[in-house]
Design a protein around this motif. Structure first.
Motif, PDB file in Angstrom:
ATOM      1  N   LEU A 112      -5.647  -8.954  -3.951  1.00 12.90           N
ATOM      2  CA  LEU A 112      -6.546  -7.831  -4.236  1.00 12.90           C
ATOM      3  C   LEU A 112      -6.495  -6.774  -3.134  1.00 12.90           C
ATOM      4  O   LEU A 112      -7.267  -5.819  -3.170  1.00 12.90           O
ATOM      5  CB  LEU A 112      -7.993  -8.335  -4.377  1.00 12.90           C
ATOM      6  N   HIS A 113      -5.622  -6.956  -2.151  1.00 14.22           N
ATOM      7  CA  HIS A 113      -5.633  -6.079  -0.980  1.00 14.22           C
ATOM      8  C   HIS A 113      -4.659  -4.907  -1.058  1.00 14.22           C
ATOM      9  O   HIS A 113      -5.062  -3.750  -0.961  1.00 14.22           O
ATOM     10  CB  HIS A 113      -5.375  -6.894   0.295  1.00 14.22           C
ATOM     11  N   HIS A 114      -3.369  -5.165  -1.184  1.00 10.69           N
ATOM     12  CA  HIS A 114      -2.418  -4.058  -1.212  1.00 10.69           C
ATOM     13  C   HIS A 114      -1.125  -4.498  -1.873  1.00 10.69           C
ATOM     14  O   HIS A 114      -0.799  -5.688  -1.935  1.00 10.69           O
ATOM     15  CB  HIS A 114      -2.130  -3.550   0.214  1.00 10.69           C
ATOM     16  N   VAL A 115      -0.371  -3.506  -2.362  1.00 11.64           N
ATOM     17  CA  VAL A 115       0.954  -3.745  -2.933  1.00 11.64           C
ATOM     18  C   VAL A 115       1.946  -2.866  -2.183  1.00 11.64           C
ATOM     19  O   VAL A 115       1.771  -1.649  -2.072  1.00 11.64           O
ATOM     20  CB  VAL A 115       0.997  -3.412  -4.434  1.00 11.64           C
ATOM     21  N   GLY A 116       3.005  -3.479  -1.644  1.00 19.06           N
ATOM     22  CA  GLY A 116       4.015  -2.751  -0.898  1.00 19.06           C
ATOM     23  C   GLY A 116       3.534  -2.362   0.486  1.00 19.06           C
ATOM     24  O   GLY A 116       2.338  -2.392   0.795  1.00 19.06           O
ATOM     25  N   GLY A 117       4.468  -2.021   1.348  1.00 22.00           N
ATOM     26  CA  GLY A 117       4.119  -1.619   2.705  1.00 22.00           C
ATOM     27  C   GLY A 117       3.490  -2.750   3.486  1.00 22.00           C
ATOM     28  O   GLY A 117       3.853  -3.916   3.340  1.00 22.00           O
ATOM     29  N   THR A 118       2.512  -2.408   4.311  1.00 26.21           N
ATOM     30  CA  THR A 118       1.789  -3.392   5.105  1.00 26.21           C
ATOM     31  C   THR A 118       0.300  -3.270   4.836  1.00 26.21           C
ATOM     32  O   THR A 118      -0.144  -2.322   4.170  1.00 26.21           O
ATOM     33  CB  THR A 118       2.037  -3.176   6.610  1.00 26.21           C
ATOM     34  N   LEU A 119      -0.455  -4.197   5.362  1.00 26.56           N
ATOM     35  CA  LEU A 119      -1.902  -4.169   5.148  1.00 26.56           C
ATOM     36  C   LEU A 119      -2.497  -2.856   5.633  1.00 26.56           C
ATOM     37  O   LEU A 119      -3.405  -2.302   5.008  1.00 26.56           O
ATOM     38  CB  LEU A 119      -2.557  -5.353   5.873  1.00 26.56           C
TER      39      LEU A 119
END
Length: 255
Positions: A112-119
């Motif tokens: 539920l936090h992020h998609v792709g890249g970094t946090l």
């Protein structure tokens, strides 16, 4: 009454059938499908099913709302309490919880936090999660996204917000996760469960109008299809009547 069943109605019926009388459960904010499933179970076989977490809800008959953050979803609730209050005076935590996320992987982990890249520098940022205590205090949970594509069903999630079976039995054991974890994954296309030995997701049944090959094509990992896959048991006349005439008179599940 039309016999045509929407994919979301099929999801609700599958989930409702697995809930037992006397259980205590809860759902997150985006809870149209969970609220309908809980209401249907109460009407048909689980009158003593209790909904905790954000509230004990007694919804307005015939009305469903897309979020439990909508005050109207509380209906004529008997009481409202926070997760802290619920878990503070619960002897065993929750029996079940409902989840969905940006990504779901082969072991039932949810992002539920992020998609792709970094946090800290994501390509797409998600809502995260304000309180994950229910992950460790609920005996099992259900994954019920209303979209099923290879973009949200991936081999490995970019971030584990809600742990499923991590990377398998050894990892789950080493992390001290002793609850059942994800039991069923119910989507508009199919029902998945988890292999008892490997804890990997596998195809259990396909809804009417879908084929195992189509479901596999819309999933970003191998669903371990071996042999003939049955069709999901459709709603009975009684299940559909109660769902449409007593729970969802506005047709929100057919929109």
């Amino acid at each position: 009454m039309s016999a045509a069943v929407s994919p979301i109605e099929q999801m609700v019926v599958v989930l409702a059938r697995d809930l037992a009388d006397g259980e205590l459960g809860a759902a997150g904010a985006a809870a149209l499908v969970p609220m309908a499933a809980i209401a249907l179970a109460r009407e048909l076989h689980a009158p003593n099913l209790t909904v905790g977490g954000e509230m004990f809800f007694n919804p307005e008959p015939g009305r469903l709302y897309p979020s439990m953050l909508d005050d109207r979803a509380l209906g004529r609730c008997e009481a409202a309490e926070t997760f802290i209050e619920l878990f503070g005076h619960s002897h065993h935590g929750l029996d079940f919880f409902f989840h969905s996320g940006l990504q779901h992987d082969v072991y039932g982990n949810i992002n539920l936090h992020h998609v792709g890249g970094t946090l800290h520098a994501p390509k797409m940022r998600g809502p995260g999660a304000a309180n994950l205590s229910y992950c460790h205090t609920s005996s099992r949970y259900y994954i019920c996204p209303t979209v099923h594509t290879a973009r949200n069903f991936v081999e490995t999630v970019d971030f584990i917000t809600i742990p499923g079976h991590l990377s398998g039995p050894a990892a789950k054991r080493d992390a001290g996760l002793v609850n059942e974890g994800p039991r069923l994954v119910v989507t508009p296309r199919a029902v998945m469960d988890f292999d008892k030995t490997t804890l990997r997701m596998r195809l259990k049944s396909v809804h009417a109008g879908n084929t195992p090959e189509e479901v596999q094509r819309h999933t970003g990992f191998d669903l371990a299809i071996r042999g003939e896959v049955p069709q999901t048991r459709p709603p009975t006349e009684e299940e559909l009547r109660v769902l449409r005439e007593r729970i969802d008179t506005s047709g929100a599940l057919r929109a």
